[in-house]
Design a protein around this motif. Sequence first.
Motif, PDB file in Angstrom:
ATOM      1  N   THR A   1     -34.438 -44.694  24.968  1.00 61.89           N
ATOM      2  CA  THR A   1     -34.229 -44.390  23.553  1.00 61.89           C
ATOM      3  C   THR A   1     -33.968 -45.638  22.721  1.00 61.89           C
ATOM      4  O   THR A   1     -34.350 -45.698  21.549  1.00 61.89           O
ATOM      5  CB  THR A   1     -33.075 -43.397  23.377  1.00 61.89           C
ATOM      6  OG1 THR A   1     -31.900 -43.902  24.047  1.00 61.89           O
ATOM      7  CG2 THR A   1     -33.434 -42.036  23.956  1.00 61.89           C
ATOM      8  N   ASN A   2     -33.309 -46.644  23.315  1.00 59.47           N
ATOM      9  CA  ASN A   2     -33.022 -47.852  22.534  1.00 59.47           C
ATOM     10  C   ASN A   2     -34.276 -48.697  22.289  1.00 59.47           C
ATOM     11  O   ASN A   2     -34.258 -49.636  21.485  1.00 59.47           O
ATOM     12  CB  ASN A   2     -31.933 -48.693  23.205  1.00 59.47           C
ATOM     13  CG  ASN A   2     -32.326 -49.147  24.600  1.00 59.47           C
ATOM     14  OD1 ASN A   2     -33.403 -48.823  25.089  1.00 59.47           O
ATOM     15  ND2 ASN A   2     -31.448 -49.904  25.237  1.00 59.47           N
ATOM     16  N   ALA A   3     -35.378 -48.360  22.957  1.00 59.45           N
ATOM     17  CA  ALA A   3     -36.638 -49.083  22.752  1.00 59.45           C
ATOM     18  C   ALA A   3     -37.677 -48.223  22.035  1.00 59.45           C
ATOM     19  O   ALA A   3     -38.780 -48.684  21.743  1.00 59.45           O
ATOM     20  CB  ALA A   3     -37.203 -49.547  24.098  1.00 59.45           C
ATOM     21  N   LEU A   4     -37.326 -46.974  21.735  1.00 55.75           N
ATOM     22  CA  LEU A   4     -38.308 -46.039  21.195  1.00 55.75           C
ATOM     23  C   LEU A   4     -38.806 -46.443  19.814  1.00 55.75           C
ATOM     24  O   LEU A   4     -40.010 -46.399  19.534  1.00 55.75           O
ATOM     25  CB  LEU A   4     -37.712 -44.627  21.153  1.00 55.75           C
ATOM     26  CG  LEU A   4     -38.626 -43.524  20.631  1.00 55.75           C
ATOM     27  CD1 LEU A   4     -39.889 -43.420  21.484  1.00 55.75           C
ATOM     28  CD2 LEU A   4     -37.879 -42.187  20.614  1.00 55.75           C
ATOM     29  N   GLN A   5     -37.911 -46.837  18.932  1.00 53.16           N
ATOM     30  CA  GLN A   5     -38.315 -47.182  17.565  1.00 53.16           C
ATOM     31  C   GLN A   5     -39.308 -48.337  17.574  1.00 53.16           C
ATOM     32  O   GLN A   5     -40.317 -48.307  16.853  1.00 53.16           O
ATOM     33  CB  GLN A   5     -37.077 -47.540  16.734  1.00 53.16           C
ATOM     34  CG  GLN A   5     -37.348 -47.759  15.259  1.00 53.16           C
ATOM     35  CD  GLN A   5     -37.501 -46.462  14.487  1.00 53.16           C
ATOM     36  OE1 GLN A   5     -37.626 -45.392  15.069  1.00 53.16           O
ATOM     37  NE2 GLN A   5     -37.492 -46.550  13.173  1.00 53.16           N
ATOM     38  N   SER A   6     -39.059 -49.331  18.379  1.00 49.33           N
ATOM     39  CA  SER A   6     -39.969 -50.466  18.477  1.00 49.33           C
ATOM     40  C   SER A   6     -41.326 -50.033  19.036  1.00 49.33           C
ATOM     41  O   SER A   6     -42.379 -50.480  18.560  1.00 49.33           O
ATOM     42  CB  SER A   6     -39.355 -51.552  19.369  1.00 49.33           C
ATOM     43  OG  SER A   6     -40.253 -52.626  19.563  1.00 49.33           O
TER      44      SER A   6
ATOM     45  N   THR B   1     -35.350 -41.718  17.313  1.00 52.66           N
ATOM     46  CA  THR B   1     -34.370 -42.102  18.336  1.00 52.66           C
ATOM     47  C   THR B   1     -33.243 -41.077  18.401  1.00 52.66           C
ATOM     48  O   THR B   1     -32.817 -40.668  19.493  1.00 52.66           O
ATOM     49  CB  THR B   1     -33.809 -43.495  18.015  1.00 52.66           C
ATOM     50  OG1 THR B   1     -34.879 -44.442  18.014  1.00 52.66           O
ATOM     51  CG2 THR B   1     -32.760 -43.911  19.033  1.00 52.66           C
ATOM     52  N   TYR B   2     -32.765 -40.643  17.235  1.00 59.70           N
ATOM     53  CA  TYR B   2     -31.710 -39.622  17.189  1.00 59.70           C
ATOM     54  C   TYR B   2     -32.155 -38.363  17.913  1.00 59.70           C
ATOM     55  O   TYR B   2     -31.410 -37.800  18.737  1.00 59.70           O
ATOM     56  CB  TYR B   2     -31.375 -39.320  15.733  1.00 59.70           C
ATOM     57  CG  TYR B   2     -30.410 -38.164  15.550  1.00 59.70           C
ATOM     58  CD1 TYR B   2     -29.036 -38.383  15.463  1.00 59.70           C
ATOM     59  CD2 TYR B   2     -30.871 -36.853  15.462  1.00 59.70           C
ATOM     60  CE1 TYR B   2     -28.152 -37.323  15.305  1.00 59.70           C
ATOM     61  CE2 TYR B   2     -29.997 -35.788  15.308  1.00 59.70           C
ATOM     62  CZ  TYR B   2     -28.644 -36.029  15.224  1.00 59.70           C
ATOM     63  OH  TYR B   2     -27.770 -34.969  15.074  1.00 59.70           O
ATOM     64  N   LEU B   3     -33.358 -37.907  17.632  1.00 58.62           N
ATOM     65  CA  LEU B   3     -33.850 -36.665  18.236  1.00 58.62           C
ATOM     66  C   LEU B   3     -34.095 -36.833  19.732  1.00 58.62           C
ATOM     67  O   LEU B   3     -33.818 -35.916  20.519  1.00 58.62           O
ATOM     68  CB  LEU B   3     -35.125 -36.224  17.527  1.00 58.62           C
ATOM     69  CG  LEU B   3     -34.943 -35.817  16.059  1.00 58.62           C
ATOM     70  CD1 LEU B   3     -36.300 -35.664  15.379  1.00 58.62           C
ATOM     71  CD2 LEU B   3     -34.146 -34.530  15.949  1.00 58.62           C
ATOM     72  N   ALA B   4     -34.618 -37.984  20.139  1.00 60.19           N
ATOM     73  CA  ALA B   4     -34.894 -38.217  21.556  1.00 60.19           C
ATOM     74  C   ALA B   4     -33.618 -38.202  22.386  1.00 60.19           C
ATOM     75  O   ALA B   4     -33.620 -37.759  23.547  1.00 60.19           O
ATOM     76  CB  ALA B   4     -35.629 -39.543  21.741  1.00 60.19           C
ATOM     77  N   ARG B   5     -32.519 -38.676  21.816  1.00 56.64           N
ATOM     78  CA  ARG B   5     -31.248 -38.668  22.552  1.00 56.64           C
ATOM     79  C   ARG B   5     -30.736 -37.254  22.786  1.00 56.64           C
ATOM     80  O   ARG B   5     -29.999 -37.013  23.734  1.00 56.64           O
ATOM     81  CB  ARG B   5     -30.212 -39.474  21.781  1.00 56.64           C
ATOM     82  CG  ARG B   5     -30.425 -40.985  21.874  1.00 56.64           C
ATOM     83  CD  ARG B   5     -29.480 -41.732  20.960  1.00 56.64           C
ATOM     84  NE  ARG B   5     -29.661 -43.176  21.086  1.00 56.64           N
ATOM     85  CZ  ARG B   5     -29.323 -44.045  20.157  1.00 56.64           C
ATOM     86  NH1 ARG B   5     -28.796 -43.611  19.012  1.00 56.64           N
ATOM     87  NH2 ARG B   5     -29.516 -45.337  20.349  1.00 56.64           N
ATOM     88  N   ARG B   6     -31.136 -36.329  21.936  1.00 54.35           N
ATOM     89  CA  ARG B   6     -30.636 -34.950  22.029  1.00 54.35           C
ATOM     90  C   ARG B   6     -31.642 -33.999  22.660  1.00 54.35           C
ATOM     91  O   ARG B   6     -31.303 -32.853  22.954  1.00 54.35           O
ATOM     92  CB  ARG B   6     -30.234 -34.473  20.632  1.00 54.35           C
ATOM     93  CG  ARG B   6     -28.942 -35.141  20.166  1.00 54.35           C
ATOM     94  CD  ARG B   6     -28.823 -35.213  18.670  1.00 54.35           C
ATOM     95  NE  ARG B   6     -27.560 -35.868  18.294  1.00 54.35           N
ATOM     96  CZ  ARG B   6     -27.389 -37.191  18.307  1.00 54.35           C
ATOM     97  NH1 ARG B   6     -28.384 -37.991  18.669  1.00 54.35           N
ATOM     98  NH2 ARG B   6     -26.221 -37.725  17.968  1.00 54.35           N
ATOM     99  N   VAL B   7     -32.871 -34.476  22.842  1.00 58.24           N
ATOM    100  CA  VAL B   7     -33.910 -33.654  23.489  1.00 58.24           C
ATOM    101  C   VAL B   7     -34.535 -34.511  24.588  1.00 58.24           C
ATOM    102  O   VAL B   7     -35.555 -35.183  24.371  1.00 58.24           O
ATOM    103  CB  VAL B   7     -34.979 -33.199  22.470  1.00 58.24           C
ATOM    104  CG1 VAL B   7     -35.948 -32.215  23.122  1.00 58.24           C
ATOM    105  CG2 VAL B   7     -34.333 -32.576  21.239  1.00 58.24           C
TER     106      VAL B   7
END
Length: 322
Positions: A301-306, A230-236
Amino acid sequence: MDYRPPPGGPSEVEPGPRSEKEDALHRDAATGQRSNPGYGSDRLARVAGLCRQDMLAALSNSRWLARMPRRLLQRLVERRIAGFAGQLIEFDDRIARDGLASASAWGLTQWSGSVQQYGHPAPPGAPLLLVSNHPGLVDAITLLSTLADHDVRLLVAERPLFHALPALQAHLISVAPAGAGRAHALRAAVRHLRSGGTLATYPAGRIEPDPAADPGGARAALARWSPSATYLARRVPALTVQPVAVCHVIAARYRRHWLARQAIDPEDRDAIAAALQVLAARVHDNQPRLALGTPITGVATNALQSEIKQKMTALMHENLSQ
């Protein structure tokens, strides 16, 4: 060597013939003696010493071995460690000479049986994050052997051993246990992805249960995965995330071994089993399975981990449970 499977089925990577140097290393591993395969003694001693530290740390998690005098335990490890250290040096030299994917394919011939592969990696050239489980031993080289066309880095926990393997170290982004080093590693990961590279990550941060041996434990481990994707997806923003599941990397006989069953912490059982398998110093008949899931794009991004956990659970159930 083409590792992509035909549609709908697995592919196998068969071990190739060993060179004279590789045969010498296997004899060394079996006897605990060195036949001088051409490595500098200082380098071999350094790598062997670092391997010894890792092995002792893993084995000390067994109740029975934790009570053993340290000197005696070290003597037992010493009989096998030189051969394995020599193999690691050969692996590193092959990375420098032939590339990471080719060296990883060679590593599979040394530490594993043939590999069954389901699915294939997303195409190279665009930001790609591969999130994988970590049952230990050959899980990383199983994946890396399929990435010949990718500019790949691995996001890994900091370990002194990596610094003794410079060709491998060049492909790693090491994460310190705490402090500013963690932020530095994540910034390096973002830069690599933004440049169109491929990044392999192991969100568990430790060895997890092998889905083939403990499917319930493997699924439960997903709940403790780091949200680094999630951290990486927010920045890329252009990031593609692809889940990867690996199993059958630890031979069942070592997970059932009485020393592994005496793990002080049940979560350390697989680390003990992995150490025992390395110290056995032989190629095992277990066939690793690699399943690459459908790439994830366009997910908030807030749903990516799930989403990652759901796809990992499905991968384990559909491709790794047999």
